[in-house]
Motif scaffolding. Structure first.
Motif, PDB file in Angstrom:
ATOM      1  N   GLU A 165       0.877  -1.179   0.000  1.00  0.00           N
ATOM      2  CA  GLU A 165       0.000   0.000   0.000  1.00  0.00           C
ATOM      3  C   GLU A 165       0.910   1.224   0.000  1.00  0.00           C
ATOM      4  OE1 GLU A 165      -2.607   1.286  -1.012  1.00  0.00           O
ATOM      5  OE2 GLU A 165      -4.105   0.249   0.195  1.00  0.00           O
ATOM      6  N   CYS A 166       0.374   2.405  -0.289  1.00  0.00           N
ATOM      7  CA  CYS A 166       1.169   3.620  -0.135  1.00  0.00           C
ATOM      8  C   CYS A 166       0.843   4.250   1.210  1.00  0.00           C
ATOM      9  CB  CYS A 166       0.834   4.625  -1.244  1.00  0.00           C
ATOM     10  SG  CYS A 166       1.422   4.128  -2.865  1.00  0.00           S
ATOM     11  N   SER A 167       1.799   4.956   1.779  1.00  0.00           N
ATOM     12  CA  SER A 167       1.546   5.668   3.029  1.00  0.00           C
ATOM     13  C   SER A 167       2.606   6.738   3.230  1.00  0.00           C
ATOM     14  CB  SER A 167       1.561   4.673   4.199  1.00  0.00           C
ATOM     15  OG  SER A 167       1.333   5.331   5.418  1.00  0.00           O
ATOM     16  N   TYR A 168       2.210   7.791   3.944  1.00  0.00           N
ATOM     17  CA  TYR A 168       3.147   8.884   4.292  1.00  0.00           C
ATOM     18  C   TYR A 168       3.888   8.460   5.558  1.00  0.00           C
ATOM     19  CZ  TYR A 168       4.673  13.650   5.481  1.00  0.00           C
ATOM     20  OH  TYR A 168       5.417  14.771   5.796  1.00  0.00           O
ATOM     21  N   ILE A 169       5.179   8.224   5.422  1.00  0.00           N
ATOM     22  CA  ILE A 169       5.937   7.613   6.528  1.00  0.00           C
ATOM     23  C   ILE A 169       7.262   8.342   6.761  1.00  0.00           C
ATOM     24  CG2 ILE A 169       4.978   5.310   6.122  1.00  0.00           C
ATOM     25  CD1 ILE A 169       7.816   4.690   4.772  1.00  0.00           C
ATOM     26  N   SER A 170       7.879   8.021   7.890  1.00  0.00           N
ATOM     27  CA  SER A 170       9.257   8.475   8.106  1.00  0.00           C
ATOM     28  C   SER A 170      10.159   7.579   7.257  1.00  0.00           C
ATOM     29  CB  SER A 170       9.637   8.329   9.575  1.00  0.00           C
ATOM     30  OG  SER A 170      11.048   8.369   9.689  1.00  0.00           O
ATOM     31  N   LEU A 171      11.089   8.187   6.557  1.00  0.00           N
ATOM     32  CA  LEU A 171      11.984   7.384   5.712  1.00  0.00           C
ATOM     33  C   LEU A 171      12.982   6.594   6.555  1.00  0.00           C
ATOM     34  CD1 LEU A 171      12.426   9.821   2.697  1.00  0.00           C
ATOM     35  CD2 LEU A 171      10.918   7.850   2.900  1.00  0.00           C
ATOM     36  N   LEU A 172      13.024   6.880   7.861  1.00  0.00           N
ATOM     37  CA  LEU A 172      13.855   6.070   8.766  1.00  0.00           C
ATOM     38  C   LEU A 172      13.327   4.636   8.844  1.00  0.00           C
ATOM     39  CD1 LEU A 172      14.308   8.485  11.822  1.00  0.00           C
ATOM     40  CD2 LEU A 172      16.053   7.830  10.148  1.00  0.00           C
ATOM     41  N   ALA A 173      12.086   4.438   8.414  1.00  0.00           N
ATOM     42  CA  ALA A 173      11.491   3.103   8.450  1.00  0.00           C
ATOM     43  C   ALA A 173      12.287   2.132   7.574  1.00  0.00           C
ATOM     44  CB  ALA A 173      10.039   3.147   7.998  1.00  0.00           C
ATOM     45  N   ASP A 174      12.912   2.649   6.536  1.00  0.00           N
ATOM     46  CA  ASP A 174      13.726   1.801   5.647  1.00  0.00           C
ATOM     47  C   ASP A 174      14.857   2.659   5.066  1.00  0.00           C
ATOM     48  OD1 ASP A 174      14.864   0.107   3.804  1.00  0.00           O
ATOM     49  OD2 ASP A 174      13.059  -0.121   2.561  1.00  0.00           O
ATOM     50  N   PRO A 175      15.899   2.900   5.878  1.00  0.00           N
ATOM     51  CA  PRO A 175      16.978   3.786   5.428  1.00  0.00           C
ATOM     52  C   PRO A 175      17.608   3.304   4.117  1.00  0.00           C
ATOM     53  CG  PRO A 175      17.209   3.276   7.756  1.00  0.00           C
ATOM     54  CD  PRO A 175      16.127   2.397   7.229  1.00  0.00           C
ATOM     55  N   GLU A 176      17.731   1.995   3.948  1.00  0.00           N
ATOM     56  CA  GLU A 176      18.343   1.448   2.735  1.00  0.00           C
ATOM     57  C   GLU A 176      17.449   1.753   1.519  1.00  0.00           C
ATOM     58  OE1 GLU A 176      21.356   0.267   2.874  1.00  0.00           O
ATOM     59  OE2 GLU A 176      21.302  -0.025   0.676  1.00  0.00           O
ATOM     60  N   GLY A 177      16.139   1.508   1.705  1.00  0.00           N
ATOM     61  CA  GLY A 177      15.184   1.691   0.610  1.00  0.00           C
ATOM     62  C   GLY A 177      14.976   3.152   0.228  1.00  0.00           C
ATOM     63  N   SER A 178      15.297   4.077   1.145  1.00  0.00           N
ATOM     64  CA  SER A 178      15.071   5.489   0.831  1.00  0.00           C
ATOM     65  C   SER A 178      16.351   6.194   0.382  1.00  0.00           C
ATOM     66  CB  SER A 178      14.445   6.202   2.036  1.00  0.00           C
ATOM     67  OG  SER A 178      15.188   5.953   3.191  1.00  0.00           O
ATOM     68  N   LYS A 179      17.457   5.440   0.355  1.00  0.00           N
ATOM     69  CA  LYS A 179      18.767   6.026   0.000  1.00  0.00           C
ATOM     70  C   LYS A 179      18.742   6.733  -1.348  1.00  0.00           C
ATOM     71  CE  LYS A 179      22.805   3.833   1.975  1.00  0.00           C
ATOM     72  NZ  LYS A 179      23.495   2.557   1.999  1.00  0.00           N
ATOM     73  N   GLU A 180      18.198   6.020  -2.347  1.00  0.00           N
ATOM     74  CA  GLU A 180      18.205   6.533  -3.721  1.00  0.00           C
ATOM     75  C   GLU A 180      17.353   7.821  -3.806  1.00  0.00           C
ATOM     76  OE1 GLU A 180      19.970   6.022  -6.087  1.00  0.00           O
ATOM     77  OE2 GLU A 180      18.917   6.665  -7.903  1.00  0.00           O
ATOM     78  N   MET A 181      16.194   7.771  -3.125  1.00  0.00           N
ATOM     79  CA  MET A 181      15.299   8.926  -3.138  1.00  0.00           C
ATOM     80  C   MET A 181      15.987  10.136  -2.496  1.00  0.00           C
ATOM     81  SD  MET A 181      11.517   9.063  -1.573  1.00  0.00           S
ATOM     82  CE  MET A 181      11.447   7.315  -1.592  1.00  0.00           C
ATOM     83  N   GLU A 182      16.648   9.903  -1.359  1.00  0.00           N
ATOM     84  CA  GLU A 182      17.296  11.014  -0.659  1.00  0.00           C
ATOM     85  C   GLU A 182      18.553  11.473  -1.413  1.00  0.00           C
ATOM     86  OE1 GLU A 182      15.408  11.576   3.434  1.00  0.00           O
ATOM     87  OE2 GLU A 182      17.058  10.174   3.778  1.00  0.00           O
ATOM     88  N   ARG A 183      19.127  10.581  -2.229  1.00  0.00           N
ATOM     89  CA  ARG A 183      20.270  10.992  -3.053  1.00  0.00           C
ATOM     90  C   ARG A 183      19.800  12.031  -4.084  1.00  0.00           C
ATOM     91  NH1 ARG A 183      22.446  10.282  -7.728  1.00  0.00           N
ATOM     92  NH2 ARG A 183      20.872   8.827  -8.487  1.00  0.00           N
ATOM     93  N   ILE A 184      18.607  11.791  -4.623  1.00  0.00           N
ATOM     94  CA  ILE A 184      18.084  12.695  -5.656  1.00  0.00           C
ATOM     95  C   ILE A 184      17.515  13.979  -5.033  1.00  0.00           C
ATOM     96  CG2 ILE A 184      16.401  12.939  -7.541  1.00  0.00           C
ATOM     97  CD1 ILE A 184      16.498   9.853  -7.806  1.00  0.00           C
ATOM     98  N   TYR A 185      16.711  13.821  -3.988  1.00  0.00           N
ATOM     99  CA  TYR A 185      15.951  14.972  -3.476  1.00  0.00           C
ATOM    100  C   TYR A 185      16.549  15.594  -2.214  1.00  0.00           C
ATOM    101  CZ  TYR A 185      12.541  13.150  -6.737  1.00  0.00           C
ATOM    102  OH  TYR A 185      11.923  12.708  -7.860  1.00  0.00           O
ATOM    103  N   GLY A 186      17.636  15.046  -1.693  1.00  0.00           N
ATOM    104  CA  GLY A 186      18.201  15.544  -0.440  1.00  0.00           C
ATOM    105  C   GLY A 186      17.462  14.918   0.724  1.00  0.00           C
ATOM    106  N   GLN A 187      17.879  15.242   1.938  1.00  0.00           N
ATOM    107  CA  GLN A 187      17.243  14.649   3.119  1.00  0.00           C
ATOM    108  C   GLN A 187      15.823  15.170   3.281  1.00  0.00           C
ATOM    109  OE1 GLN A 187      18.815  14.591   7.034  1.00  0.00           O
ATOM    110  NE2 GLN A 187      18.453  12.405   6.751  1.00  0.00           N
ATOM    111  N   ILE A 188      14.853  14.286   3.132  1.00  0.00           N
ATOM    112  CA  ILE A 188      13.458  14.728   3.173  1.00  0.00           C
ATOM    113  C   ILE A 188      12.857  14.463   4.548  1.00  0.00           C
ATOM    114  CG2 ILE A 188      11.246  14.705   1.972  1.00  0.00           C
ATOM    115  CD1 ILE A 188      12.641  12.994  -0.204  1.00  0.00           C
ATOM    116  N   GLY A 189      13.112  13.295   5.078  1.00  0.00           N
ATOM    117  CA  GLY A 189      12.554  12.946   6.398  1.00  0.00           C
ATOM    118  C   GLY A 189      11.298  12.102   6.294  1.00  0.00           C
TER     119      GLY A 189
END
Ligand code: NAD
Ligand code: LMR
Length: 327
Positions: A251-275
């Motif tokens: 499902e989709c959900s608005y979450i803290s990206l700390l929930a999956d630091p590995e899975g959010s790495k690429e996203m934060e590489r592109i957009y910077g630290q979002i949280g």
């Protein structure tokens, strides 16, 4: 024993949401909490001959019995918009309500999966997270901002346009739950590929401002409640299935990206630290198992995401600031 508690159960969303959750035979105890009138809703719903026991609890003096030992807590307590208001205008009142309820959850049910419906979701999820941090029981895999309404709207509006069965269409919606932070990723949907860029732009805008459509149609008498209850139940029932039957869902959900630091790495590489960000996730009985990557988004979607990140960062900062001001 699966216990689900609904906070705000006597409200416009809370009542139909309680009704829909009563349909599940995987719930053993459905606990309904509100500042008033939860007992009446509970009495009414308890006559439905499905498995769960239903209890009603009114006011702060009964919050402990409402919440203790909950596996899942749904929070729809809070004020809805009136005409002329933005979701952000609700922050002042709803941040306090979400803070108080999350303080009780952290105290009486610290291991629960917590779903925040109260607006503005982009900031109230942050307020909730900060409360759990304060009480030393923070687990980013267990806190969800519910944006499922944006998903069902995307399916319905796309189906309307291409004359398809809405139930057959799934559209991931990422970013957040407010205006242009709501980004339906139509590039991932096979049946949307025949639409022109202009049609995609129009339908995206309709999803982003669908809340206003309902607000206007209700002529001052609130915002979306019934479709929201359906959306909330769709999300919550996936959690119930995960907890009761150990089934994994997406499902989709608005979450803290700390929930999956590995899975959010690429996203934060592109957009910077979002949280915090709305993303597709895999859900299990312990909450978020992982973020599911979205590949090959369109250039237009990419640009929308860049803009969304700026607004999201401001909402996240507002949530953190509110919590710091409470110290
Ligand atoms: P409503 O006013 O009909 O119901 C809110 C309920 O919350 C009321 O029964 C009220 O008594 C209760 N409440 C208030 N403070 C409380 C507290 N401290 N503890 C327990 N209960 C409390 O409003 P609604 O239409 O049900 O909307 C509720 C919230 O959901 C609003 O903030 C609205 O903006 C939001 N919403 C979110 C989405 C979404 O997609 N996430 C969609 C629609 C509405
Ligand atoms: C919605 O999207 O319908 C909700 O967030 C309620 C609102 O204020 O628009």
């Amino acid at each position: 024993m699966v216990k689900v508690t609904i906070c705000g159960a006597a409200g416009g969303i809370g009542q139909p949401l309680s009704l829909l959750m009563k349909q599940s035979n995987d719930i053993d105890h459905l606990s309904l909490f509100d500042i008033a009138n939860a007992k009446g809703v509970a009495s009414d719903i308890s006559h439905i001959n499905t498995h769960s026991k239903v209890t009603g609890h009114n006011g702060p003096q009964e919050v402990k019995e409402a919440l203790e030992n909950s596996d899942i807590v749904l929070v729809s307590a809070g004020v809805p918009r009136k005409p002329g208001m933005e979701r952000d205008d609700l922050f002042k009142v709803n941040a306090g309500i979400v803070r108080d309820i999350c303080t009780s959850i952290a105290t009486y049910s610290p291991n629960a999966l917590v779903c925040i419906i109260s607006n503005p979701v982009n900031a109230t999820v942050v307020v909730a997270s900060e409360v759990f941090k304060k009480y030393g029981v923070y687990n980013p895999r267990k806190i969800f901002g519910v944006n499922t309404l944006d998903l069902i709207r995307s399916s319905s509006f796309l189906a309307e346009l291409i004359h398809a069965d809405p139930a057959s269409i799934e559209v991931p919606v990422i970013g957040g739950h407010n205006g242009t932070t709501i980004i339906p990723i139509f590039s991932q949907v096979e049946s949307a590929k025949k639409l022109s860029e202009e049609e995609i732009a129009q339908i995206t805008k309709r999803v982003q401002y669908a809340g206003d459509e309902v607000l206007k149609a209700k002529e001052g008498k609130g915002t979306a409640t019934l479709a929201m209850a359906h959306a909330g139940a769709r999300f919550a029932l996936k959690l119930v299935d995960a907890v009761a039957n150990n089934v994994t869902h997406t499902e989709c959900s608005y979450i803290s990206l700390l929930a999956d630091p590995e899975g959010s790495k690429e996203m934060e590489r592109i957009y910077g630290q979002i949280g915090y960000f709305a993303v597709p996730i895999e859900l299990g009985k312990e909450g978020i198992k992982r973020i599911i990557p979205i590949k090959n988004i369109s250039t237009v979607e990419f640009t929308m995401l860049h803009h969304a990140v700026i607004e999201l960062k401001a909402s996240i900062a507002q949530g953190v600031q509110f919590s710091e001001d409470q110290q």
